[in-house]
Design an enzyme around this catalytic site. Structure first.
Site, PDB file in Angstrom:
ATOM      1  N   SER A   1       3.963   2.059  -2.441  1.00 21.78           N
ATOM      2  CA  SER A   1       2.765   2.899  -2.534  1.00 21.78           C
ATOM      3  C   SER A   1       1.528   2.050  -2.236  1.00 21.78           C
ATOM      4  O   SER A   1       1.485   1.385  -1.199  1.00 21.78           O
ATOM      5  CB  SER A   1       2.707   3.551  -3.917  1.00 21.78           C
ATOM      6  OG  SER A   1       1.782   4.609  -3.939  1.00 21.78           O
TER       7      SER A   1
ATOM      8  N   HIS B   1       7.800  10.793  -4.121  1.00 25.69           N
ATOM      9  CA  HIS B   1       7.146   9.490  -3.956  1.00 25.69           C
ATOM     10  C   HIS B   1       7.589   8.489  -5.025  1.00 25.69           C
ATOM     11  O   HIS B   1       7.735   7.297  -4.762  1.00 25.69           O
ATOM     12  CB  HIS B   1       5.628   9.687  -3.997  1.00 25.69           C
ATOM     13  CG  HIS B   1       4.859   8.422  -3.836  1.00 25.69           C
ATOM     14  ND1 HIS B   1       4.931   7.651  -2.705  1.00 25.69           N
ATOM     15  CD2 HIS B   1       4.008   7.767  -4.674  1.00 25.69           C
ATOM     16  CE1 HIS B   1       4.154   6.582  -2.840  1.00 25.69           C
ATOM     17  NE2 HIS B   1       3.592   6.632  -4.020  1.00 25.69           N
ATOM     18  N   ASP B   2       7.796   8.968  -6.231  1.00 21.44           N
ATOM     19  CA  ASP B   2       8.182   8.078  -7.339  1.00 21.44           C
ATOM     20  C   ASP B   2       9.544   7.415  -7.148  1.00 21.44           C
ATOM     21  O   ASP B   2       9.916   6.548  -7.956  1.00 21.44           O
ATOM     22  CB  ASP B   2       8.185   8.852  -8.667  1.00 21.44           C
ATOM     23  CG  ASP B   2       6.873   8.679  -9.423  1.00 21.44           C
ATOM     24  OD1 ASP B   2       5.998   7.932  -8.930  1.00 21.44           O
ATOM     25  OD2 ASP B   2       6.731   9.274 -10.499  1.00 21.44           O
TER      26      ASP B   2
ATOM     27  N   ARG C   1      -4.884  12.624 -13.854  1.00 13.40           N
ATOM     28  CA  ARG C   1      -3.508  12.140 -13.850  1.00 13.40           C
ATOM     29  C   ARG C   1      -2.509  13.276 -13.628  1.00 13.40           C
ATOM     30  O   ARG C   1      -1.523  13.127 -12.909  1.00 13.40           O
ATOM     31  CB  ARG C   1      -3.205  11.432 -15.167  1.00 13.40           C
ATOM     32  CG  ARG C   1      -1.790  10.954 -15.332  1.00 13.40           C
ATOM     33  CD  ARG C   1      -1.393   9.900 -14.322  1.00 13.40           C
ATOM     34  NE  ARG C   1      -0.119   9.267 -14.656  1.00 13.40           N
ATOM     35  CZ  ARG C   1       0.467   8.346 -13.915  1.00 13.40           C
ATOM     36  NH1 ARG C   1      -0.098   7.925 -12.795  1.00 13.40           N
ATOM     37  NH2 ARG C   1       1.602   7.815 -14.276  1.00 13.40           N
TER      38      ARG C   1
ATOM     39  N   ASP D   1       9.435  12.302  -0.155  1.00 13.19           N
ATOM     40  CA  ASP D   1       8.076  11.833  -0.453  1.00 13.19           C
ATOM     41  C   ASP D   1       7.088  12.575   0.450  1.00 13.19           C
ATOM     42  O   ASP D   1       7.002  12.304   1.642  1.00 13.19           O
ATOM     43  CB  ASP D   1       8.009  10.322  -0.201  1.00 13.19           C
ATOM     44  CG  ASP D   1       6.636   9.720  -0.525  1.00 13.19           C
ATOM     45  OD1 ASP D   1       5.693  10.480  -0.834  1.00 13.19           O
ATOM     46  OD2 ASP D   1       6.528   8.483  -0.476  1.00 13.19           O
TER      47      ASP D   1
END
Lengths: 373, 373
Positions: free
Chosen positions: A151, A351-352, A221, A318
């Site tokens: 990232s 993405h994680d 967040r 992602d």
């Protein structure tokens, strides 16, 4: 609470040399907090720099001092692990602008000693990388075996290859991009507006007060967290399942598990992160575009990097930094004759995925760092 | 300002009959604001009900009383247009829970006359549809030639077919879904938390005060707006282009055009929408799952609808209500023997395609409403 966060002591060094910034401003000195794992060998040739993501920190393989949770990449870094600390001296520095001991908006003004807040200059990914290079100079490490990051960490790895190709054996870039897209910028702008709309933000001068913009930071967040997960992953993990009581409240409590999860993610984040740091680091990411100084030609950024070995990894789910961005980087690298291997991995976590249990990623990272030495 | 919004006069009727709600509560009476276009024929067989989306309203083809802008579907509805008001009597009602004249959280408490705020009961898509049916009863319209809607409007069209299949010739469902996904719920929850985190929200009792949660509502709109556009569309429209001054400010102003656009979208929204209404309608959408009362079998919802002709349209760049959701609906309809035509259209605008210039959509809607009568 942000105030408790700033009471934590970190291993750090203050380098009494100016750091010129991309903005044209300059920091008169720079403090870098870092952690290291594994021994540096005699010829100092086994250093691996890990660059962390937006809300990451230097505690890559040690318990987080605020939350007590294991390091964010403890599964990847350690003795016998893919980034093997029996072989490598692993360094991870808190990025410039962050809130875990490195120079940032909570740092004191040299003249008054009061926290700088929004008087801290806006920084870039390039500035972060130059600060890391100053740390390596301080540590007497001229050259890195590798720089590794996912990232925003991958952005730093790319920026390393662009700025210091001679100090670098290889660069491992995971789930990343060479620029922020309009959609990336848009999501970050939502987060910044959520923070700045919180009256407890107080134009960034909340450090001395009893209030901090925790509500705004939590909303920021929450919005960002959705972008880290795949739609299919959210469906598999939560679907439309209700909380334990299993009935709709016909109110505004968290009825659905996904609501409760997101609220928890938002709230927990405010225990370990500073709202101003979030503003500064998202801004640095939005400004990131390696091709920009080269009239939009990404290959221009890698003109000096043909001897760096690149490894790029993307994940099929992602949608934040999709595979097409990695492909674009690979094409630019190939056009300058740099060795670039690229794999799109299949993983359900969006993405994680770069933080989670994806064994194929472990094998690729271990392989890219090279066989036994 | 929310306060000015509530001063606008709308054409409406208050029906003095109770509306039983899915929550188990009941409204003692219900006010519905609506607009109509084109003449109702003698046998009352040419009525077309248009259902609006989350932030839409009854001003489908007339200037908006707060913003002065043309109706949100003026390109689709009017004389000679796909929904031809020379042929059809077009009705569009402000949904229950909204803020343009129909019963909602700004409505007065029957006993005290003070705005209900969060004392207004949580409503569902099914409740919205039953309120529309009460309006049609009031207007003496037993049967609709068609019900048409995009996004949440499509959910209402589906709910119409489930609840009142005998009052319906056809249903045209555009860019919609039969349930809200975990990701859909997650984005809505971000918006609700942004509103409720705004101290000016005051637990929903802001109507009498000089303050309204405009900052929270603007952040909610910004987050939602990103989901209405495609990543490619954002890139094409804005990319990484800077504002007119064409240099980075190295500050937190809106440097990028996409930031400025989003901020404008957020702010402008607060002139025409009420924060509590946003809470209630997003909740209704999140609760929407037509299959739920039928043990998860969507076909069960359409058991009585085999004589309704369905037309479904999705857009290839719509990641909010992707094509797979429309396909799922079509499969359920086919399993009960209902006539269902389905097209996925290619359009660059993401979910918002249903509101924009997509000539193929015009042809499909005109065709679904049938040839000349």
């Amino acid at each position: 609470m942000a105030s408790r966060l700033h009471e934590i002591q970190h291993q750090s060094v203050t380098i009494q040399a100016p750091l010129p910034l991309d903005s044209g401003q300059s920091l008169p000195s720079v403090t870098i907090a870092w952690q290291s794992y594994g021994a540096l060998n005699a010829d100092k040739s086994n250093a691996v720099l890990i660059c962390h993501a937006l809300t990451g920190d230097q505690y890559v393989a040690s318990d987080h001092p605020a939350t007590g949770k294991p390091g964010w990449w403890a599964r990847m870094v350690g003795p016998g692990k893919p980034i093997d600390t029996d072989r490598f001296h692993v360094i991870c520095a808190n990025v410039l602008g962050s809130c875990m001991g490195s120079s940032g908006p909570a740092s004191p003004d040299a003249a008054t000693g009061a926290p700088l807040g929004m008087a801290f200059p806006v920084i870039t990914i390039g500035d972060m990388v130059r600060a890391q290079a100053m740390l390596l100079d301080h540590l007497g490490i001229a050259r890195l075996h590798a720089v590794v990051g996912g990232s925003m960490g991958g952005m730093q790895a790319l920026a390393w290859a662009a700025a210091f190709p001679d100090r670098l054996g290889s660069a491992i870039v995971i789930a990343s991009a060479a620029r922020h897209s309009a959609q990336n910028i848009a999501f970050h702008e939502v987060g910044r507006q959520a923070i700045m709309a919180d009256p407890d933000w107080q134009d960034g001068q909340y450090y001395g007060s009893a209030r901090a913009p925790t509500k705004g930071l939590a909303v920021a967040r929450m919005a960002a967290h959705i972008t880290y997960l795949s739609e299919a992953g959210l469906t598999e993990k939560f679907g439309r399942r209700l909380q334990a009581r299993a009935i709709k409240s016909f109110g505004f409590d968290a009825d659905f598990q996904v609501e409760s999860y997101l609220r928890h993610q938002g709230l927990a984040f405010t225990d370990r992160f500073d709202a101003n740091a979030y503003l500064y680091i998202t801004r640095a990411m939005d400004y990131f575009d390696l091709a920009e100084p080269h009239d939009g030609r990404l290959a221009g950024a890698f003109a000096g990097a043909k001897d760096v070995r690149f490894t790029l990894v993307s994940f099929d789910t992602d949608w934040l930094y999709p595979t097409a961005e990695s492909r674009r980087i690979v094409q630019a690298l190939q056009s300058v004759g740099a060795a670039a291997s690229f794999v799109e991995l299949s993983a359900p976590f969006g993405h994680d995925s770069f933080l989670l249990d994806v064994p194929a990623l472990d094998r690729i990272v271990a392989g890219a760092l090279g066989g036994g030495r």
